[in-house]
Design an enzyme around this catalytic site. Structure first.
Site, PDB file in Angstrom:
ATOM      1  N   ASP A  65      46.768  62.127  35.186  1.00 52.51           N
ATOM      2  CA  ASP A  65      47.414  60.948  35.758  1.00 52.51           C
ATOM      3  C   ASP A  65      48.888  60.918  35.340  1.00 52.51           C
ATOM      4  O   ASP A  65      49.506  61.972  35.200  1.00 52.51           O
ATOM      5  CB  ASP A  65      46.668  59.686  35.300  1.00 52.51           C
ATOM      6  CG  ASP A  65      46.676  58.587  36.348  1.00 52.51           C
ATOM      7  OD1 ASP A  65      47.767  58.074  36.644  1.00 52.51           O
ATOM      8  OD2 ASP A  65      45.602  58.234  36.866  1.00 52.51           O
ATOM      9  N   HIS A  95      50.015  53.502  35.681  1.00 50.85           N
ATOM     10  CA  HIS A  95      48.784  53.933  36.351  1.00 50.85           C
ATOM     11  C   HIS A  95      47.865  54.725  35.416  1.00 50.85           C
ATOM     12  O   HIS A  95      46.650  54.485  35.352  1.00 50.85           O
ATOM     13  CB  HIS A  95      49.169  54.774  37.575  1.00 50.85           C
ATOM     14  CG  HIS A  95      48.068  55.083  38.529  1.00 50.85           C
ATOM     15  ND1 HIS A  95      47.194  56.130  38.349  1.00 50.85           N
ATOM     16  CD2 HIS A  95      47.700  54.492  39.692  1.00 50.85           C
ATOM     17  CE1 HIS A  95      46.348  56.173  39.368  1.00 50.85           C
ATOM     18  NE2 HIS A  95      46.631  55.183  40.194  1.00 50.85           N
ATOM     19  N   SER A 121      41.818  54.380  42.928  1.00 52.43           N
ATOM     20  CA  SER A 121      42.305  54.849  41.622  1.00 52.43           C
ATOM     21  C   SER A 121      41.608  54.120  40.484  1.00 52.43           C
ATOM     22  O   SER A 121      41.456  54.650  39.391  1.00 52.43           O
ATOM     23  CB  SER A 121      43.807  54.601  41.484  1.00 52.43           C
ATOM     24  OG  SER A 121      44.556  55.653  41.997  1.00 52.43           O
TER      25      SER A 121
END
Length: 770
Positions: free
Chosen positions: A148, A221, A551
Site C-alpha cells: 500500500d 490509505h 480498499s
C-alpha cells in the site's frame, strides 16, 4: 521591371519554401528519432531452464541478455520468487530485439495500478470470538503483509504492548529512509520496506519535500488498511467525536509487515512485483492488496502472476474487487488463486438532516465536526444557478460566483471532483454550508465525509426533491442539523453501489467477487501528514479516519484469513477462502435476501459472490473445497494458454497433456458460474461441473439441497448424500446444469448447500448466456 521584380520575389518564396520543407523534414526525422528513443519500463520473463551452461548464475544471464540489446540499460529489479526475470527501461526497438533472444518468454509493458478507495469487529461478531479463535501463541506467529502507501508507525494501532518475541520464521527487515528509521518497527510492526525504482524511472525522482522516500505513509490509505487487517486494540478511538469506541484490527494479535508500493503518482507493477517477491522471502502468511489496474489475461497481469507464486508458498492473497460498480463486468483481480473482495455497509450511520423553509426535513450523512450553523434558516441556492459555467452544478474549483453564494447554503451535485473538495470550493467562495446531492451514478448510496464546512450528503431522490423546492420557491432557505453516530441501522449490510460487479470478464466460469465485507464508512488508523479529507487546505490532524471503498473491505478479509491461519495453520490458501465463502450469509436474520443499495432490490452472486463474510462460522466450516497448484495448472491448460504463457505465469515448463480433456468447470472452486453458449436447436444445453469436498470437522453424513428461484434452469447433483468417517477424507460429486433457451440478458441464480444438520456448506450459482 514589375515583372522582373515579381520573378525575384517568386524565386525568394520558392527558396524559402525549400528551406522550410528541409527544416520540416529534419524536425520530423528528429521527432521519429526521439520517438524511437523513448524508454518505457518492461517486465522480462525468462525461461530459467534454458539458461546456457556458460552462466553459473541466472542474474548474470539476465544481465547478459539485456546488454546484448542495450549497453546503457540497467536492471531495475531482479525477481526470484514471483517471476523468473527482471525489469528494465527499454526503447521499442530494444524490446523487439530482446523478444527474439533465446530464453525470453515475454516482454510485458509495466502497468499502473490505482488504490481502491472509499464498528466492524462487533458487526462481524468478533467480540465473542474467544471460543472460536482462542488467544494462542499461534495467532502471534501469523504475519500479514500489506502492499500500500506505507505506514504511520507511531499510531497506537501498531503498539506492541503484550506481544511476545518476533516469530523465528520472520526473515524481513525494517528499512530506513526519509522521516523513517529502522527503530520504528517493533514486535507488532515487524517489517517495513519501500519500492520506488519503477515509479521513479517513469515519473522522475521522488520530491522528498512532498513525500517520504521511505516506508512512511504520507497518504493515510496504507495506515488505514494495515490497521484494519491487524491493528492492535485501541480504546477511545474516534474521528472528531464520531464512531467512538474501541478500534481493533480483524487479527489484532497478528503481526504486520508493510510494503510501500504506492506513491503520489500511482502504483507501478515493477514495484508491486518486487514487493511481492520480497514478501515471499520474508515469510508472510497473508498478503493484502487494496489496489487494481483493470483486467487482462492472467499471464499479463502482474498481481495475478505474483499471487500465483505466493499461493504456491502457502500465502493467501486478498485483493479488492474495485470501485467500478454498480455496472456489470467492472471487476479487478479476478484470478481464481486470488480472494476477491467486494464491499458492504455496516449497521452504523452518521445522520445529518437538511431542514427546508417549507417545513420538510430530509436525512443525509456527514462527519462534519466544526462550528454549527447559526440557529436560523439561511438563504439556499443551487450551484448551477450561482455559476457562469455549464458544469457549475458540480462545484469545481473556481466555478462559483462569490456574490451569489456568500452566507448561503449551496446545493452541489456529486461527480467528477472529490466530494470533500466541493465543500472546500463552496467555503472558498464564502458559502456557509453545503448539501451534496447524488445523481443517477450513485443513486441512494451515502458516503460520509469529514467536510471542511457544515455539509451533508443526500441520496438522488432526496436531491431531486430539494432541487424541486429550490426552483419553485422564490426565497428558498435551509439549515443543516448534525445527528452524531447511530448504530443498529437496518437493513445491514447492503451491497455498496461502488462495489465492482461480475460477471468475470476474463473467465466467465469463475464467479467473482468471492465475498463481500465491510467497506463503507470504516474507522481505522490514519497518517499524521494530512487531514481526514486529504486536501492541502485541511490542517486538522487525526489519529483515526473514516473512509470507504473496496480498499477497506479487502483488509477485513486479509485479517480474517490471518485468524483462520492461526486457528488452522495446516490449511492452504484455498481452504481458508473456502471456509470464508461457504459460511458466508446471503440473507438477514428475518430471512429476507441481502439488498443492493444501487437497485434497492435483492443483490445477486454477481454483486456479493458467496455472500457477506461470517468469521465465527468460518472457523468451523465442516467441509472445504481445496485447490493446489497442479489444479490451477490444469485450469490454465483449459484456458488453452501456450507453453510460454504458462511458463510466464507459473515459472516452469509445464506441458498440458494432449490426450487429456481439460475443463475450467473442473477447478474445485467453492462457487459455480455457468456460462451457456447460445441455445442449440433442441432448445437446451447441459454443462457438467465436478467438485471434491474435504472433511475438516467430525464424521457425518451431508445431504444436498438445491435452490433456484427460476424453473428455466435445472440443477441436478449426484450423489445427493456424502458420508465422511474421518478427518481430511475427500468425497466428490457432480452437478449437471440444464438450461432451456434463454435471453442473453437473463441471468439465473441459485444455491447448492450441503448440511449434516450442524454445518451448512453453501455455494452460490450464477447461470448466464454468452
Amino acid at each position: 521591371m514589375q515583372s522582373k521584380g515579381m520573378s525575384v520575389k517568386t524565386h525568394k518564396i520558392i527558396k524559402m519554401s525549400k528551406y522550410l520543407v528541409l527544416v520540416f523534414v529534419l524536425l520530423c526525422l528528429c521527432n521519429m528519432s526521439v520517438a524511437m528513443e523513448i524508454k518505457k519500463t518492461y517486465i522480462i520473463h525468462m525461461a530459467k531452464s534454458q539458461m546456457p551452461a556458460t552462466f553459473d548464475d541466472h542474474t548474470h544471464w539476465y544481465d547478459s541478455s539485456l546488454k546484448s540489446v542495450s549497453e546503457s540499460a540497467e536492471m531495475l529489479y531482479v525477481y526470484k520468487n514471483v517471476v523468473n526475470g527482471f525489469s528494465a527501461r527499454l526503447t521499442a526497438q530494444e524490446t523487439e530485439s530482446l523478444e527474439s533472444q533465446p530464453g525470453i518468454l515475454s516482454v510485458l509493458p509495466e502497468l499502473k495500478y490505482e488504490l481502491h478507495t472509499t464498528r466492524t469487529p462487533s458487526f462481524l461478531g468478533l467480540e465473542k470470538s474467544a471460543d472460536f479463535f482462542p488467544e494462542s501463541d499461534a495467532m502471534g506467529d501469523v504475519i500479514v503483509g500489506v502492499l500500500d502507501t506505507g505506514v504511520w508507525p507511531e499510531r497506537k494501532s501498531f503498539d506492541d504492548t503484550g506481544f511476545g518475541p518476533i516469530p523465528a520464521s520472520w526473515k524481513g527487515q525494517c528499512e530506513s529512509g526519509t522521516n523513517f528509521s529502522s527503530a520504528k518497527c517493533n514486535r507488532k510492526l515487524v517489517g517495513a520496506r519501500y519500492f520506488s525504482r519503477g515509479y521513479e524511472t517513469t515519473l522522475g525522482p521522488i520530491d522528498e519535500s512532498e513525500e517520504s522516500k521511505s516506508p512512511r505513509d504520507d497518504d493515510g490509505h496504507g495506515t488505514h488498511t494495515a490497521s484494519t487487517a491487524a491493528g492492535s486494540i485501541v480504546q477511545g478511538a474516534n474521528l472528531l467525536g464520531y464512531a467512538s469506541g474501541t478500534a481493533r484490527g480483524m487479527a489484532n494479535r497478528a503481526r504486520v509487515a508493510v510494503y510501500k508500493v504506492c506513491w503520489k503518482g500511482g502504483c507501478f507493477s515493477s514495484d508491486i512485483l518486487a514487493a511481492m517477491d520480497k514478501a515471499i522471502d520474508d515469510n508472510v502468511d497473508v498478503l493484502s492488496l487494496s489496489l487494481g489496474g483493470g483486467t487482462s489475461d492472467y499471464y499479463k497481469d502482474s498481481v495475478a502472476i505474483g499471487a500465483f507464486a505466493a499461493m504456491e508458498k502457502g500465502i493467501l492473497v486478498s485483493c479488492s474487487a474495485g470501485n467500478g460498480g454498480p455496472g456489470p463486468f467492472s471487476l479487478s483481480n479476478v484470478a481464481p488463486w486470488i480472494t476477491t473482495v467486494g464491499a458492504g455497509t455496516l449497521d452504523r450511520d452518521f445522520p445529518a438532516y437538511v431542514s427546508l423553509g417549507n417545513g420538510k426535513n430530509f436525512s443525509g450523512v456527514s462527519l462534519y465536526a466544526g462550528d454549527s450553523l447559526p440557529n436560523k434558516m439561511l438563504p439556499f441556492v443551487y450551484a448551477g444557478n450561482a455559476s457562469n459555467v455549464t458544469n457549475g452544478n458540480l462545484c469545481m474549483t473556481g466555478t462559483l460566483i462569490p456574490e451569489k453564494v456568500k452566507g448561503k447554503i449551496v446545493l452541489c451535485d456529486r461527480g467528477i471532483n472529490a466530494r470533500v473538495q466541493k465543500g472546500s470550493v463552496v467555503k472558498a467562495a464564502g458559502g456557509a454550508g453545503m448539501v451534496l446531492a447524488n445523481t443517477d451514478a450513485n443513486g441512494e448510496e451515502l458516503v460520509a465525509d469529514a467536510h471542511l464546512l457544515p455539509a451533508t450528503a443526500v441520496g438522488q431522490k432526496t436531491g431531486d426533491a430539494i432541487k424541486k423546492y429550490l426552483t419553485s420557491d422564490p426565497n428558498p432557505t435551509a439549515t443543516i442539523l448534525f445527528g452524531g453516530t447511530k448504530v443498529g441501522i437496518e437493513p445491514s449490510p447492503v451491497v455498496a453501489a461502488f462495489s465492482s460487479r461480475g460477471p468475470n470478464s476474463i473467465t466467465p466460469e469463475i464467479l467473482k467477487p468471492d465475498i463481500i465485507a465491510p467497506g463503507v464508512n470504516i474507522l481505522a488508523g490514519w497518517t499524521g501528514a494530512v487531514g481526514p479529507t486529504g486536501l492541502e487546505e485541511d490542517d486538522r490532524r487525526v489519529e483515526f479516519n473514516i473512509i470507504s471503498g473496496t480498499s477497506m473491505s479487502c483488509p477485513h478479509v486479509s485479517g480474517l484469513a490471518a485468524l483462520l491461519k492461526g486457528a488452522h495453520p495446516e490449511w492452504s490458501p484455498a481452504a481458508i477462502r473456502s471456509a470464508l465463502m461457504t459460511t458466508a450469509y446471503t440473507a438477514y436474520k428475518n430471512g429476507e435476501a441481502l439488498l443492493d443499495i444501487a437497485t434497492g432490490k435483492p443483490s445477486t452472486p454477481f454483486d456479493h459472490g458467496a455472500g457477506h463474510v461470517d468469521p465465527i462460522s468460518a472457523a468451523n466450516p465442516g467441509l472445504i473445497y481445496d485447490i493446489n497448484a497442479d489444479d490451477y495448472l490444469n485450469f490454465i491448460c483449459a484456458l488453452k494458454y501456450t507453453p510460454s504463457q504458462i511458463n510466464t505465469l507459473a515459472r516452469r515448463n509445464f506441458t498440458c497433456d494432449s490426450s487429456k480433456k481439460y475443463s475450467v468447470a473442473d477447478l474445485n472452486y467453492p462457487s459455480f458460474a455457468v456460462s451457456f453458449p447460445a441455445a442449440g436447436s433442441d432448445g437446451s444445453n447441459t454443462i457438467k461441473y465436478s467438485r471434491t469436498l474435504t472433511n475438516v470437522g467430525p464424521a457425518g453424513t451431508y445431504k444436498v439441497t438445491v435452490s433456484s428461484p427460476s424453473s428455466s434452469a435445472k440443477i441436478i447433483v449426484e450423489p445427493e448424500t456424502l458420508s465422511f468417517t474421518r478427518m481430511n477424507e475427500k468425497k466428490s460429486y457432480t452437478v449437471s446444469f440444464t438450461a432451456p433457451s434463454m435471453s442473453s440478458t437473463t441471468n439465473v441464480f441459485g444455491r447448492i448447500e450441503w448440511s449434516d444438520g450442524k454445518h451448512v456448506v453453501s455455494s452460490p450459482v450464477a447461470i448466464s448466456q454468452t
